[in-house]
Write a protein that holds these residues in place. Structure first.
Motif, PDB file in Angstrom:
ATOM      1  N   LYS A 156       0.800  -1.216   0.000  1.00 29.51           N
ATOM      2  CA  LYS A 156       0.000   0.000   0.000  1.00 29.51           C
ATOM      3  C   LYS A 156       0.838   1.274   0.000  1.00 29.51           C
ATOM      4  N   GLN A 157       2.058   1.168  -0.479  1.00 32.80           N
ATOM      5  CA  GLN A 157       2.906   2.341  -0.612  1.00 32.80           C
ATOM      6  C   GLN A 157       3.320   2.511  -2.059  1.00 32.80           C
ATOM      7  N   SER A 158       3.902   3.647  -2.339  1.00 37.08           N
ATOM      8  CA  SER A 158       4.339   3.942  -3.697  1.00 37.08           C
ATOM      9  C   SER A 158       5.678   3.269  -3.985  1.00 37.08           C
ATOM     10  N   LEU A 159       6.109   3.365  -5.221  1.00 40.31           N
ATOM     11  CA  LEU A 159       7.400   2.803  -5.599  1.00 40.31           C
ATOM     12  C   LEU A 159       8.524   3.730  -5.140  1.00 40.31           C
ATOM     13  N   MET A 160       9.576   3.135  -4.650  1.00 39.45           N
ATOM     14  CA  MET A 160      10.753   3.901  -4.254  1.00 39.45           C
ATOM     15  C   MET A 160      11.929   3.489  -5.140  1.00 39.45           C
ATOM     16  N   LEU A 161      12.502   4.463  -5.824  1.00 40.48           N
ATOM     17  CA  LEU A 161      13.644   4.178  -6.680  1.00 40.48           C
ATOM     18  C   LEU A 161      14.833   3.786  -5.815  1.00 40.48           C
ATOM     19  N   MET A 162      15.437   2.643  -6.145  1.00 37.06           N
ATOM     20  CA  MET A 162      16.602   2.180  -5.411  1.00 37.06           C
ATOM     21  C   MET A 162      17.896   2.547  -6.134  1.00 37.06           C
ATOM     22  N   ALA A 163      17.911   2.298  -7.439  1.00 37.13           N
ATOM     23  CA  ALA A 163      19.149   2.488  -8.174  1.00 37.13           C
ATOM     24  C   ALA A 163      18.879   2.582  -9.659  1.00 37.13           C
ATOM     25  N   THR A 164      19.823   3.203 -10.334  1.00 38.12           N
ATOM     26  CA  THR A 164      19.807   3.305 -11.790  1.00 38.12           C
ATOM     27  C   THR A 164      20.916   2.418 -12.331  1.00 38.12           C
ATOM     28  N   ALA A 177      10.190  17.425 -10.419  1.00 36.53           N
ATOM     29  CA  ALA A 177       8.897  17.970 -10.052  1.00 36.53           C
ATOM     30  C   ALA A 177       8.162  17.049  -9.085  1.00 36.53           C
ATOM     31  N   LYS A 178       7.590  17.671  -8.037  1.00 32.04           N
ATOM     32  CA  LYS A 178       6.778  16.914  -7.097  1.00 32.04           C
ATOM     33  C   LYS A 178       5.352  16.902  -7.605  1.00 32.04           C
ATOM     34  N   THR A 179       4.700  15.776  -7.447  1.00 31.56           N
ATOM     35  CA  THR A 179       3.325  15.656  -7.924  1.00 31.56           C
ATOM     36  C   THR A 179       2.379  15.426  -6.763  1.00 31.56           C
ATOM     37  N   THR A 180       1.160  15.920  -6.919  1.00 31.65           N
ATOM     38  CA  THR A 180       0.115  15.739  -5.915  1.00 31.65           C
ATOM     39  C   THR A 180      -1.138  15.244  -6.596  1.00 31.65           C
ATOM     40  N   GLN A 181      -1.662  14.133  -6.090  1.00 29.02           N
ATOM     41  CA  GLN A 181      -2.889  13.548  -6.637  1.00 29.02           C
ATOM     42  C   GLN A 181      -3.835  13.251  -5.476  1.00 29.02           C
ATOM     43  N   GLY A 198       8.842  14.179 -15.635  1.00 27.38           N
ATOM     44  CA  GLY A 198      10.280  14.089 -15.755  1.00 27.38           C
ATOM     45  C   GLY A 198      10.763  14.508 -17.131  1.00 27.38           C
ATOM     46  N   ALA A 199      12.022  14.891 -17.174  1.00 23.84           N
ATOM     47  CA  ALA A 199      12.622  15.326 -18.437  1.00 23.84           C
ATOM     48  C   ALA A 199      12.835  14.131 -19.348  1.00 23.84           C
ATOM     49  N   TRP A 200      12.914  14.390 -20.630  1.00 21.56           N
ATOM     50  CA  TRP A 200      12.918  13.298 -21.600  1.00 21.56           C
ATOM     51  C   TRP A 200      14.152  12.431 -21.517  1.00 21.56           C
ATOM     52  N   THR A 201      15.226  12.996 -21.000  1.00 22.27           N
ATOM     53  CA  THR A 201      16.420  12.165 -20.865  1.00 22.27           C
ATOM     54  C   THR A 201      16.576  11.635 -19.457  1.00 22.27           C
ATOM     55  N   ASN A 202      15.596  11.866 -18.639  1.00 15.55           N
ATOM     56  CA  ASN A 202      15.756  11.545 -17.222  1.00 15.55           C
ATOM     57  C   ASN A 202      14.485  10.919 -16.659  1.00 15.55           C
ATOM     58  N   LYS A 213      14.328   8.987 -13.394  1.00 17.98           N
ATOM     59  CA  LYS A 213      14.564   9.636 -12.110  1.00 17.98           C
ATOM     60  C   LYS A 213      13.300  10.298 -11.569  1.00 17.98           C
ATOM     61  N   SER A 214      12.233  10.227 -12.342  1.00 16.67           N
ATOM     62  CA  SER A 214      10.977  10.806 -11.863  1.00 16.67           C
ATOM     63  C   SER A 214      10.557  10.131 -10.571  1.00 16.67           C
ATOM     64  N   THR A 215      10.061  10.902  -9.670  1.00 14.40           N
ATOM     65  CA  THR A 215       9.648  10.374  -8.373  1.00 14.40           C
ATOM     66  C   THR A 215       8.186   9.982  -8.420  1.00 14.40           C
ATOM     67  N   PHE A 216       7.913   8.777  -7.962  1.00 15.97           N
ATOM     68  CA  PHE A 216       6.533   8.334  -7.849  1.00 15.97           C
ATOM     69  C   PHE A 216       5.901   9.005  -6.638  1.00 15.97           C
ATOM     70  N   GLY A 217       4.758   9.640  -6.879  1.00 19.80           N
ATOM     71  CA  GLY A 217       3.980  10.166  -5.769  1.00 19.80           C
ATOM     72  C   GLY A 217       3.173   9.053  -5.142  1.00 19.80           C
ATOM     73  N   ASP A 218       2.199   9.422  -4.371  1.00 22.39           N
ATOM     74  CA  ASP A 218       1.396   8.428  -3.658  1.00 22.39           C
ATOM     75  C   ASP A 218       0.372   7.736  -4.548  1.00 22.39           C
ATOM     76  N   GLY A 219       0.098   8.320  -5.700  1.00 24.65           N
ATOM     77  CA  GLY A 219      -0.865   7.704  -6.590  1.00 24.65           C
ATOM     78  C   GLY A 219      -2.301   7.895  -6.140  1.00 24.65           C
ATOM     79  N   THR A 220      -3.221   7.572  -7.036  1.00 25.07           N
ATOM     80  CA  THR A 220      -4.655   7.648  -6.760  1.00 25.07           C
ATOM     81  C   THR A 220      -5.244   6.260  -6.881  1.00 25.07           C
ATOM     82  N   THR A 221      -5.846   5.798  -5.810  1.00 26.52           N
ATOM     83  CA  THR A 221      -6.525   4.505  -5.849  1.00 26.52           C
ATOM     84  C   THR A 221      -7.936   4.708  -6.370  1.00 26.52           C
TER      85      THR A 221
END
Lengths: 117, 111
Positions: A41-49, B2-6, B91-95, B98-106
């Motif tokens: 029930k948590q989001s994905l956490m990036l570990m490594a590239t 960029a931080k995302t909020t859902q 996220g940027a097209w070359t990156n 590295k985009s951060t996953f937010g909490d998502g929407t169930t």
């Protein structure tokens, strides 16, 4: 869309053993792959590239000696959880960067549920 | 990045159109917006990606206003099988990775 295969889907192991997870891009070459960890029930956490032909880049707080990553070819990256302990039990997911015409897209494997007894 | 909020969760009924909005106030010029769907014990599945205005594919539409500080995923005529967690990534097209996953929407679709 592009296909990323992850194997195994589920593994149960004893504490202290090592577990290897494979991530393959089946129909494209991926110079970059990523490894994530996800708790219930948590989001994905990036570990490594994981970069083909070079050392992986680890996120802050991720032990590189604990989670060994090898990206020896353009279609295969492996994550080895060394000396696994119960706290390493989690859902591990890989993704591969697919170079699109306008922007890269990430395609994900189906995940590996690791349970350490 | 960029931080995302859902919204944490949304409920809908079969056959309805569902719109899930994501806020990304500090989106950068080179950033793209991508939406993913995740079912329990599976990896995320790519739904749609866009940079500005509107993008449509066979499963969804993505609306992005001119200031790009938010985006809306539109799912037409949802079914029970659309019950899942939906994530927006910026996220940027070359990156992209590295985009951060937010909490998502169930999203829960009810009969």
């Amino acid at each position: 869309g592009a296909v990323v295969s992850q194997h195994p889907s589920r593994v149960i192991c004893k504490s202290g053993t090592s577990v290897k997870i494979e991530c393959r891009s089946l129909d494209f070459q991926a110079t970059t792959m990523f490894w994530y960890r996800q708790f219930p029930k948590q989001s994905l956490m990036l570990m490594a590239t994981s970069n083909e032909g070079s050392k992986a880049t680890y996120e802050q707080g991720v032990e590189k000696d604990k989670f060994l990553i090898n990206h020896a070819s353009l279609t295969l990256s492996t994550l080895t959880v060394t000396s696994a302990h119960p706290e390493d039990s989690s859902f591990y997911i890989c993704s591969a960067s697919y170079p699109g015409t306008s922007n890269e897209k990430l395609f994900f494997g189906s995940g590996t549920q690791l349970s350490v007894l | 990045l960029a931080k995302t909020t859902q919204p944490i969760s949304m409920d809908s009924y079969e056959g309805q159109e569902v719109n899930i909005t994501c806020s990304h106030n500090n989106i950068a010029t080179n950033d793209y917006i991508t939406w993913y769907q995740q079912f329990p014990s599976q990896g995320p599945r790519f739904i749609i990606q866009g940079y500005k205005t509107k993008v449509t594919n066979e499963v969804a539409s993505l609306f992005i206003p001119a200031d790009r500080k938010s985006s809306t995923l539109s799912l037409p005529r949802v079914s029970l099988s659309d019950t899942a967690v939906y994530y927006c990534l910026v996220g940027a097209w070359t990156n992209a990775g590295k985009s951060t996953f937010g909490d998502g929407t169930t999203l829960t679709v009810k009969p």
